[in-house]
Design an enzyme around this catalytic site. Structure first.
Site, PDB file in Angstrom:
ATOM      1  N   HIS A 197      -6.658  -7.370  -0.076  1.00  0.00           N
ATOM      2  CA  HIS A 197      -6.489  -5.729  -0.676  1.00  0.00           C
ATOM      3  C   HIS A 197      -5.683  -5.781  -1.609  1.00  0.00           C
ATOM      4  O   HIS A 197      -4.536  -6.383  -2.030  1.00  0.00           O
ATOM      5  CB  HIS A 197      -5.902  -4.945   0.463  1.00  0.00           C
ATOM      6  CG  HIS A 197      -6.873  -5.179   1.901  1.00  0.00           C
ATOM      7  ND1 HIS A 197      -6.032  -5.953   3.087  1.00  0.00           N
ATOM      8  CD2 HIS A 197      -8.008  -4.719   2.096  1.00  0.00           C
ATOM      9  CE1 HIS A 197      -7.248  -5.738   3.876  1.00  0.00           C
ATOM     10  NE2 HIS A 197      -8.108  -5.058   3.473  1.00  0.00           N
TER      11      HIS A 197
ATOM     12  N   HIS B 275       1.043  -1.193  -0.041  1.00  0.00           N
ATOM     13  CA  HIS B 275      -0.028   0.098   0.105  1.00  0.00           C
ATOM     14  C   HIS B 275       1.007   1.314  -0.126  1.00  0.00           C
ATOM     15  O   HIS B 275       0.417   2.278  -0.357  1.00  0.00           O
ATOM     16  CB  HIS B 275      -1.080  -0.038   1.091  1.00  0.00           C
ATOM     17  CG  HIS B 275      -1.958  -1.260   1.260  1.00  0.00           C
ATOM     18  ND1 HIS B 275      -2.553  -1.319   0.167  1.00  0.00           N
ATOM     19  CD2 HIS B 275      -2.349  -1.907   1.946  1.00  0.00           C
ATOM     20  CE1 HIS B 275      -3.762  -2.197   0.258  1.00  0.00           C
ATOM     21  NE2 HIS B 275      -3.284  -2.736   1.638  1.00  0.00           N
TER      22      HIS B 275
ATOM     23  N   ASP C 178      -3.264 -10.934  -1.975  1.00  0.00           N
ATOM     24  CA  ASP C 178      -3.888 -10.414  -0.544  1.00  0.00           C
ATOM     25  C   ASP C 178      -5.179 -10.107  -0.903  1.00  0.00           C
ATOM     26  O   ASP C 178      -5.556  -9.619  -1.974  1.00  0.00           O
ATOM     27  CB  ASP C 178      -3.072  -9.313  -0.266  1.00  0.00           C
ATOM     28  CG  ASP C 178      -3.462  -8.840   1.119  1.00  0.00           C
ATOM     29  OD1 ASP C 178      -3.424  -9.612   2.080  1.00  0.00           O
ATOM     30  OD2 ASP C 178      -3.821  -7.488   1.517  1.00  0.00           O
TER      31      ASP C 178
END
Length: 190
Positions: free
Chosen positions: A71, A32, A69
Site C-alpha cells: 500500500h 497511512h 509496502d
C-alpha cells in the site's frame, strides 16, 4: 505509542553512534496516518515521529524514507511533500488502497518519488523501479539519515499482494542497503 517510541530510540542510537543501523519490528509504521486523521489501522505516523525527532532534536536537515509496502503511504507522503529537507519514495501496488501514490505526485520540491506497480507486475518491474528510478533519486537527495518501511517477510505472507511485498522485503533490502551510503535508523515492518 511504543512504535513511535521505538522510532525515536532507534534514531537516537544511530545518530549517537551506538549502532550503525537499527531495526524496529513494530506494527504499524503508521504510513497511512495523516496529521488530522487516522487511516488504515494507523493512529500515529510512527516513522514520521522518528523523523521529526531527528530534525528537531538532532538538527538533521536531510532525511529520507523509503517504503515498499503493498500500500502507498499516503500519510507519510502528505507529511513530506511540502518540505524539501525530506525525501519520500514508495513502490506499491496500484490500483490498491488507499488510491494514492501516482507517478505525477512529486512533492513541492521534487522530493517525492512514487513507483506504482500493476498487480502481478513481477520482479523485473520491481527491480527496474528501484534501480532505475528510486535509488538514483535517493542518491541525488543525499540524505543524512535513511529510514525504511518494509512489509512482512515471506513466511507471513498469505495474500497475493502480500506475496509481491514479500519479494520486495527480500530483494529490496539487498538493493537499497548496498546502494545506501548513509546511516539507516529505522526499518519498520508493517
Amino acid at each position: 505509542m511504543r512504535a513511535a517510541g521505538a522510532a525515536i530510540e532507534a534514531t537516537d542510537l544511530v545518530i549517537g553512534g551506538q549502532v550503525g543501523t537499527a531495526f524496529c519490528s513494530v506494527r504499524p509504521p503508521g504510513h497511512h496516518a495523516e496529521r488530522e486523521a487516522a487511516m488504515g489501522f494507523c493512529f500515529f505516523n510512527n516513522v514520521a515521529v522518528g523523523i521529526r525527532h531527528a530534525l528537531d532534536v538532532h538538527g538533521l536537515t536531510r532525511v529520507a524514507l523509503i517504503d515498499f509496502d503493498v500500500h502507498h503511504g499516503n500519510g507519510t507522503q502528505a507529511y513530506f511533500e511540502a518540505d524539501g529537507g525530506l525525501f519520500y519514495a514508495s513502490s506499491h501496488q496500484s490500483p490498491c488502497y488507499p488510491g494514492t501514490g501516482q507517478e505525477w505526485e512529486r512533492g513541492a520540491a521534487n522530493n517525492v518519488v512514487n513507483a506504482p506497480l500493476a498487480p502481478g507486475s513481477g520482479s523485473a518491474a520491481f527491480r527496474n523501479a528501484w534501480a532505475g528510478v528510486i535509488i538514483p533519486a535517493l542518491d541525488r537527495f543525499a540524505p543524512e539519515l535513511l529510514m525504511v518501511i518494509s512489509p512482512e517477510p515471506l513466511s507471513l505472507a498469505t495474500r497475493p499482494a502480500a506475496r509481491v511485498c514479500a519479494f520486495a522485503w527480500n530483494a529490496a533490502f539487498n538493493v537499497v542497503m548496498s546502494a545506501a551510503s548513509v546511516p539507516v535508523a529505522v526499518k519498520h515492518r508493517c
